[in-house]
Each structure stands twice: as structure tokens, then as C-alpha cells.
Motif scaffolding. Structure first.
Motif, short mmCIF file in Angstrom:
data_model
loop_
_atom_site.label_atom_id
_atom_site.label_comp_id
_atom_site.label_asym_id
_atom_site.label_seq_id
_atom_site.Cartn_x
_atom_site.Cartn_y
_atom_site.Cartn_z
N UNK A 55 0.80 -1.22 0.00
CA UNK A 55 0.00 0.00 0.00
C UNK A 55 0.84 1.27 0.00
N UNK A 56 2.14 1.17 -0.01
CA UNK A 56 3.00 2.35 0.03
C UNK A 56 2.96 3.07 -1.32
N UNK A 57 2.83 4.38 -1.29
CA UNK A 57 2.84 5.17 -2.52
C UNK A 57 4.27 5.42 -2.95
N UNK A 58 4.56 5.12 -4.23
CA UNK A 58 5.89 5.34 -4.78
C UNK A 58 5.75 5.46 -6.28
N UNK A 59 6.89 5.67 -6.98
CA UNK A 59 6.78 5.84 -8.43
C UNK A 59 6.53 4.50 -9.09
N UNK A 60 6.22 4.54 -10.39
CA UNK A 60 5.79 3.34 -11.11
C UNK A 60 6.80 2.22 -11.10
N UNK A 61 8.09 2.54 -11.27
CA UNK A 61 9.08 1.47 -11.35
C UNK A 61 9.15 0.67 -10.07
N UNK A 62 9.11 1.33 -8.93
CA UNK A 62 9.28 0.66 -7.64
C UNK A 62 7.97 0.25 -6.99
N UNK A 63 6.87 0.37 -7.71
CA UNK A 63 5.58 0.01 -7.14
C UNK A 63 5.52 -1.48 -6.79
N UNK A 64 4.86 -1.80 -5.69
CA UNK A 64 4.67 -3.19 -5.30
C UNK A 64 3.70 -3.87 -6.26
N UNK A 65 3.91 -5.16 -6.48
CA UNK A 65 3.06 -5.94 -7.38
C UNK A 65 2.39 -7.08 -6.61
N UNK A 66 1.18 -7.44 -7.04
CA UNK A 66 0.48 -8.61 -6.51
C UNK A 66 0.76 -9.87 -7.32
N UNK A 161 15.07 -4.18 -15.98
CA UNK A 161 15.71 -3.23 -16.88
C UNK A 161 14.66 -2.49 -17.71
N UNK A 162 13.65 -3.21 -18.18
CA UNK A 162 12.64 -2.59 -19.01
C UNK A 162 11.84 -1.52 -18.32
N UNK A 163 11.76 -1.57 -17.00
CA UNK A 163 10.99 -0.58 -16.25
C UNK A 163 11.75 0.66 -15.87
N UNK A 164 13.05 0.71 -16.15
CA UNK A 164 13.86 1.87 -15.75
C UNK A 164 14.16 2.70 -17.00
N UNK A 165 13.39 3.77 -17.18
CA UNK A 165 13.45 4.54 -18.43
C UNK A 165 13.91 5.97 -18.25
N UNK A 166 14.30 6.35 -17.03
CA UNK A 166 14.71 7.73 -16.79
C UNK A 166 15.89 8.12 -17.68
N UNK A 167 15.72 9.17 -18.46
CA UNK A 167 16.82 9.73 -19.23
C UNK A 167 17.17 9.00 -20.51
N UNK A 168 16.37 8.03 -20.93
CA UNK A 168 16.71 7.26 -22.14
C UNK A 168 16.85 8.16 -23.36
N UNK A 169 16.02 9.21 -23.44
CA UNK A 169 16.08 10.11 -24.59
C UNK A 169 17.35 10.95 -24.60
N UNK A 170 18.06 10.99 -23.48
CA UNK A 170 19.27 11.81 -23.39
C UNK A 170 20.50 11.12 -23.96
N UNK A 171 20.42 9.82 -24.23
CA UNK A 171 21.58 9.11 -24.75
C UNK A 171 22.05 9.69 -26.07
N UNK A 172 21.14 10.27 -26.84
CA UNK A 172 21.48 10.87 -28.13
C UNK A 172 21.44 12.39 -28.09
N UNK A 173 21.49 12.95 -26.90
CA UNK A 173 21.40 14.40 -26.72
C UNK A 173 22.80 14.97 -26.47
#
Length: 368
Positions: A55-66, A161-173
Motif C-alpha cells: 500500500x506504500x505510494x511510490x513511483x511506477x518502477x518501484x511500485x509493489x506488485x500482486x 531493466x525494461x521498467x527503468x526509463x529515466x533519461x533514455x532520450x538523453x543518450x542521443x542528446x
């Protein structure tokens, strides 16, 4: 802090009578599965309390799953302890803390009361102790049969790995790569290598999924291990499940550097010695498989850090905090050490691309 009346009741059952005091312990505060971790004292006895929640609120990547197969299934660690699976490596010198009690709380959370293990934390071990730990891990994973409990993780690496998307668009920036921390501390050629790793990510993940399997801890790094007498005590079994044979080692070695426990300039010799120790442990266990497949797993594990370069590009203007977020660390030191370690992982990735076709795997897209 934990709710006082509930804490006192549980502590009395686990530790006996005495005035109760709770000291918060370092953990990942963003993980939606962990409500908190404390050292609890009652009289002259102590235990570690870890509360699991969904029930803890957190961002999507670290959200708990059932989903019991999801990499962040909220109740997995309780299952691992309650079933005894956490002690499967104990005969080989790696054990978990003893489970003192598992308490289903009225709000649906689970309170794990665990042995408070004294001893030297892995974060301050000399290299020789890390290398011996690698040997023990090899013996354990060579001797212990893979487990298929319905609550163990599957496809951990791909989903994590697929759930961690922070900054992906910056690789070509270009601007992102010209930020002072990046420009001054990332080695020449790292941009090319990390963009290539990202381009080949699905290939690496396919290779890892096709390699010989083992029961894996899958969060194996120095902050999760402690020396206690002759044993290494391994904590935090929340991700445990199916992994490639060698994947745990491929996580442990670079993580030793990324969080500044081992200097980056020691990584080549450290990784070589630990890999040989792991192989020695596998053979000691009676394992007779193809060691080239183990080498491929270790090297292809570099893909786990595909997200890290992009994340560092995204956070190059932010305050740099340690694990747990309690204190700042030197930004220059972090970027220099991580840049060096990522360059080392680029070498692992290149070795995997060369080795895989010789073992019957398709060539990586960027190698065609």
C-alpha cells in the motif's frame, strides 16, 4: 517509525519483556514493498524488523506488485523465509538471518522479525573477502538445484531493466553529454559504447534468458552481505528467483564500485580473481557444465546497467545522495568512478558479443 502499540506487542512475543526502542536502518526508501526496516531492542535483546507492504505510494518502477512472478512481488521475501529457501546455501558458507517470526498484521502488511546479525559489513570488506565470497557463491549455485516455487521471480532481468526509463532520450542528446560532470568524468568512447549497449539490449536479454539456470538472489551486492564468523550472511531476498548461472556474480562485481565500496581502478583485477574463484567453486560443487556459458552470463550481465548511464545523464545537475538518501556524496568522485566502471562493463559487453556466436547464439545486431 513503526506504530508503538503494535511494535511493543510483537517485540514482547519475539524478544521477551523489556523497554522497547526502534532504530531505523538504511534501506531503499523508494521501494514500494518496504514499509521500513528497524533494529528493535527490548532489554538486552535485539532483532531486525522489516515490514512488507503493498500500500506504500511510490513511483511506477518501484511500485509493489500482486503478481507472484513479478520482480517486485510484495510478499516474496516472506515466502522465501517462511519456506526455508533462504537457507538453501547455508551448507556452502552463505546463509540468511534466522527468521524469528513472521506476523500477518491486521492491515495486511507482513512483519518479518529477523536475527540481528553482528559482523563486518560487505561494504568494508577487503578484496580477498569478496573473492572468497565469490567462491562460496559458486559452490552454492553449482550444488543447489534451481527451485520453481510459484512465488519466485521470473524474467527478473528483462522486467527490471525494461521498467527503468529515466533519461533514455538523453543518450542521443549532445547537450546532456556536455554537462560538466559528464564531460569531465566520463571516459572518451563511453557514449558510443553505452548507446550501443542500449541498441543491443533485447539481444543481451534474450541471451541471458537462454543460458543455464540457477536459483538466484538477484540483488547480490556488498550492502546486502555481512561476515559473521565463518559465514557470509545475505540479506534482502525480495527479488529471489530464476536467473542465469553467473548472473549474481555479474551484479555483485560492478555494484561494488558503483556505490563506492571498491575503487574503480581495482575492478579489472578484482573481477578477474572473483570470476576464477566462482568457477573454482562451481567445480568444487561437482558442476561439470561449459564454463564458457558462465563467462557469457557474467559478461552479458552488463545489460542490467543499460539504464544507469541514462539515469546519470538525467541527474547530472542534482544533489548526489548515497544509498538510502541520507547523506551527500562527492559528485565528481561518483561520476568518475561510475564512468570508469561503465567503461569496464563496455568491455564485458564486447566480450559477450564475440563469445555468443561461438556458442551457437545469433550475432548481436550491432555486430552484423
Amino acid at each position: 517509525m513503526p506504530e508503538t502499540a503494535l511494535l511493543d506487542t510483537e517485540a514482547r512475543d519475539v524478544l521477551g519483556t523489556g523497554r522497547t526502542a526502534a532504530e531505523p536502518l538504511v534501506h531503499n526508501p523508494w521501494d514500494g514493498v518496504t514499509a521500513g526496516v528497524w533494529r528493535v531492542r527490548a532489554g538486552d535483546r535485539t532483532a531486525v524488523l522489516k515490514v512488507l507492504t503493498r500500500t506504500k505510494e511510490t513511483d511506477g518502477h518501484w511500485a509493489a506488485s500482486d503478481d507472484p512472478r513479478h520482480w517486485n512481488y510484495w510478499r516474496r521475501e516472506a515466502h522465501v523465509y517462511e519456506s526455508g529457501l533462504a537457507q538453501v546455501w547455508q551448507p556452502y558458507g552463505i546463509r540468511a538471518p534466522r527468521l524469528l517470526a513472521s506476523v500477518e498484521r491486521p492491515d495486511g502488511d507482513v512483519a518479518l522479525w529477523l536475527e540481528d546479525v553482528p559482523g563486518e559489513p560487505g561494504t568494508s570488506w577487503p578484496l580477498a573477502r569478496h573473492i572468497e565470497h565469490a567462491r562460496r557463491l559458486g559452490v552454492a549455485q553449482g550444488a543447489a538445484r534451481p527451485s520453481d516455487e510459484p512465488w519466485l521471480s521470473r524474467r527478473f532481468l528483462r522486467d527490471y531493466v525494461g521498467g527503468k526509463n529515466l533519461g533514455q532520450d538523453l543518450l542521443d542528446d549532445d547537450e546532456a553529454w556536455r554537462q560538466p560532470l559528464v564531460r569531465d568524468h566520463f571516459p572518451a568512447g563511453l557514449r558510443r559504447d553505452m548507446v550501443r549497449l542500449h541498441h543491443d539490449r533485447d539481444w543481451f536479454l534474450d541471451v541471458m534468458q537462454s543460458l543455464p539456470r540457477a536459483f538466484g538472489h538477484l540483488d547480490h551486492w556488498p550492502a546486502n552481505v555481512r561476515a559473521h564468523g565463518p559465514d557470509g550472511v545475505l540479506f534482502d531476498w525480495a527479488f529471489a528467483g530464476d536467473g542465469a548461472l553467473g548472473e549474481d556474480l555479474g551484479n555483485y562485481l560492478p555494484d561494488s564500485v558503483f556505490d563506492l565500496f571498491v575503487p574503480a581502478d581495482r575492478l579489472p583485477e578484482y573481477a578477474a580473481a572473483a570470476y576464477e574463484a566462482y568457477l573454482h567453486g562451481l567445480r568444487e560443487s561437482g558442476w561439470r557444465g561449459d564454463e564458457h556459458l558462465v563467462r557469457l552470463a557474467v559478461c552479458a550481465s552488463a545489460v542490467k546497467y543499460d539504464w544507469l548511464t541514462a539515469g546519470m545523464l538525467a541527474r547530472a545537475d542534482a544533489e548526489q545522495l548515497d544509498y538510502g538518501g541520507h547523506r551527500t556524496v562527492s559528485a565528481g568522485l561518483r561520476y568518475r568512478e561510475r564512468g570508469s566502471a561503465l567503461t569496464f562493463l563496455a568491455g564485458w559487453a564486447a566480450e559477450a558479443r564475440a563469445l555468443a556466436p561461438r556458442l551457437g547464439f545469433p550475432e548481436a545486431p550491432s555486430g552484423r
